[in-house]
Design a protein around this motif. Structure first.
Motif, mmCIF file in Angstrom:
data_model
loop_
_atom_site.group_PDB
_atom_site.id
_atom_site.type_symbol
_atom_site.label_atom_id
_atom_site.label_comp_id
_atom_site.label_asym_id
_atom_site.label_seq_id
_atom_site.Cartn_x
_atom_site.Cartn_y
_atom_site.Cartn_z
ATOM 1 N N HIS A 206 -22.318 24.390 58.892
ATOM 2 C CA HIS A 206 -23.072 25.455 59.568
ATOM 3 C C HIS A 206 -23.317 26.639 58.630
ATOM 4 O O HIS A 206 -22.434 27.014 57.849
ATOM 5 N N MET B 207 -18.165 26.524 60.967
ATOM 6 C CA MET B 207 -17.630 25.174 61.170
ATOM 7 C C MET B 207 -18.400 24.136 60.381
ATOM 8 O O MET B 207 -19.493 24.385 59.889
ATOM 9 N N HIS C 125 -22.339 14.965 62.393
ATOM 10 C CA HIS C 125 -23.433 15.190 63.348
ATOM 11 C C HIS C 125 -23.746 13.972 64.199
ATOM 12 O O HIS C 125 -24.749 13.960 64.932
ATOM 13 N N HIS D 99 -27.545 26.569 69.241
ATOM 14 C CA HIS D 99 -27.211 26.686 67.818
ATOM 15 C C HIS D 99 -28.483 26.591 66.986
ATOM 16 O O HIS D 99 -29.366 25.797 67.277
ATOM 17 N N HIS E 286 -25.342 23.425 71.723
ATOM 18 C CA HIS E 286 -24.090 23.126 71.028
ATOM 19 C C HIS E 286 -22.963 23.090 72.049
ATOM 20 O O HIS E 286 -21.828 23.497 71.784
ATOM 21 N N HIS F 169 -30.692 23.589 68.881
ATOM 22 C CA HIS F 169 -30.242 22.625 69.888
ATOM 23 C C HIS F 169 -29.014 23.141 70.604
ATOM 24 O O HIS F 169 -28.310 24.010 70.090
HETATM 25 CU CU1 C2O Z 1 -26.847 20.656 64.535
HETATM 26 CU CU2 C2O Z 1 -22.960 22.019 64.832
HETATM 27 O O1 C2O Z 1 -24.932 21.365 64.630
#
Ligand code: C2O
Ligand code: CU
Length: 455
Positions: free
Chosen positions: A389, A434, A438, A97, A140, A138
């Protein structure tokens, strides 16, 4: 220092779109053309188990990108096209992501919009970079394992008219939980699913409590990313003043001088640090912060040490005005939606985290061009970092009060039993999007919602 890995500037696109891609993806892929005079930056990213040396003599098994944690820092200019060829050499599926990027839905890198990349296979992301700022990428997928083991990296996007500093660095804060035998602990336990994991080992750029050096007299630009699963970093640099110059969505209007700044999980902040007068040493640490977790913080905890070295000349002049941010609203507005962060008791995690009383909530669609004013209301005794997002928002109020300064954000902390009012404009990027907490364990337990942006 940031590096470029396997990168070619200005070359034509190298890759074919991924085979079993959906329509939204194919359209986004075809539309990803660089702005006039800009480059295509092609990067191969390989996810793989690695020996991760976090300190001299301490190596753990991690999951790295291109052999390291964090993965390569990707650097580009606004308008460049990024083409990332992700190959999965892990033992489980993954997706990547692009946190904070306003790119088409089909490239968002979640399981909502693409099939997970299976072990042994490859997926190509391709998109144009619309904004300057400090972003990150990162995993997801199975985040409480994959992010903890190291599947993340920084993405720095620059524009031509930015202030110039003596030196610039990217600092990614993280923590991991190491067991006595030196292994990264597997997730588990009800305290961890309630609080989120706060690891016993604090890292900056994948190293345990490293030493940094700055020359006396100089001013540096620090791009800081909080990649930790659950830890809030209440950042202090030896109690010395520094200037905030940017947040999630790039530069703010003008520098804000302070001695501490809070980074919730996934937050970014850009600082002008220095000048220090003389050779001295400062603790880069997190001050105690009560976020309502069972595990309390009573003492500051060290992330890194800053050594001020010999005096060097400086060419930096931090301007009083950094950029103009147009407020999305002025004056009173009607709230268009309430997003309630809550919890129930359940069998799977003990505490189940919810949005509007539902785990993995399906929220109403929003229409392109219709201003969104959302009250994000926290009905729980713990703080939650709310992340949207693909779109930036502005904060109108935190617990009824306007924020200290105007900024573009993709994450905001919603205090325990508090509320935050945000405003954002869905631009023409229809598809499935979405928002979620976090804190990775809360996200996993269901504190997330998906919704469509429709034309
Ligand atoms: Cu850093 Cu769904 O995200
Ligand atoms: Cu949360």
């Amino acid at each position: 220092m940031p590096t470029h890995d396997h990168e070619s500037h200005g070359s034509p696109a190298l890759h074919e779109p991924s085979a079993h891609a959906n329509e939204a993806y194919k359209r986004a892929y075809a539309e990803a053309k660089p702005d006039l005079g800009r480059s295509v930056i092609s990067i191969d990213l390989e996810a793989k188990e690695i020996d991760w040396t976090i300190a001299v003599g301490t190596t753990v098994k991690g999951w790295g990108l291109n052999g390291k944690v964090p993965g390569p820092t990707i650097e580009a200019m606004v308008g460049d096209v990024l083409e990332i060829r992700l190959t999965n050499h892990l033992t489980e599926p993954t997706v990547v992501h692009w946190h904070g990027l306003r790119i088409p839905a089909g490239m968002d890198g979640t399981q909502m919009v693409q099939r997970p990349v299976e072990p042994g296979s490859t997926f190509v992301y391709r998109f144009r970079l619309p904004d300057a700022g400090t972003f990150w990428y990162h995993s997801h997928y199975n985040e409480i394992v994959q992010l903890e083991r190291g599947l993340y990296g920084a993405l720095v996007v620059r524009s031509e008219d930015e202030p110039c500093f003596d030196h610039e660095r990217v600092l990614i804060f993280d923590d991991i939980e190491l067991e006595k035998d030196g292994k990264i602990k597997d997730p588990g336990g009800w305290i961890e699913s309630h609080d989120g994991r706060e690891g016993n080992t604090r890292l900056v750029n994948g190293k345990k409590e490293p030493q940094l050096t700055i020359a006396a007299g100089q001013i540096e630009r620090w791009r800081i990313i909080n990649a930790a699963s659950a830890r809030y970093v209440r950042l202090s640099i030896g109690g010395r003043p520094f200037r905030i110059i940017g947040t999630d969505g790039g530069l703010i209007g003008s520098p804000v001088t302070t001695t501490e700044v809070l980074l919730a999980p996934s937050d970014r902040v850009e600082l002008a640090v220095g000048p220090f007068e003389k050779e001295e040493t400062h603790r880069i640490e997190t001050l105690p912060f009560n976020r309502g977790s069972f595990k309390a913080h009573k003492k500051p905890e060290l992330f890194a040490t800053l050594n001020v070295g010999q005096k060097a000349p400086s060419k930096t002049l931090v301007p009083d005005s950094l950029r103009w941010i147009e407020p999305l609203v002025t004056g009173p507005v009607a709230v268009s939606r309430e997003v309630r962060l809550g919890f129930t008791l359940g069998l799977k995690h003990g505490v189940e985290f919810t949005i509007n009383k539902e785990q993995h909530h399906r929220a109403e669609p929003v229409r392109v061009g219709e201003l969104q004013v959302w009250d994000v209301v926290n009905r729980s005794p713990v703080h939650h970092p709310f992340h949207l997002h693909g779109f930036f928002f502005q904060i109108l109020q935190i617990n009824g009060k306007p924020p200290e300064f105007l900024s573009w954000e993709d994450t905001v902390n919603v205090p325990a039993f508090g509320s935050v009012r945000i405003v954002w404009m869905p631009d023409d990027r229809p598809g499935e999007w979405m928002y979620h907490c976090h804190i990775l364990e809360h996200h996993e337990a269901g504190m997330m919602a998906h919704f469509d942006v429709v034309r």
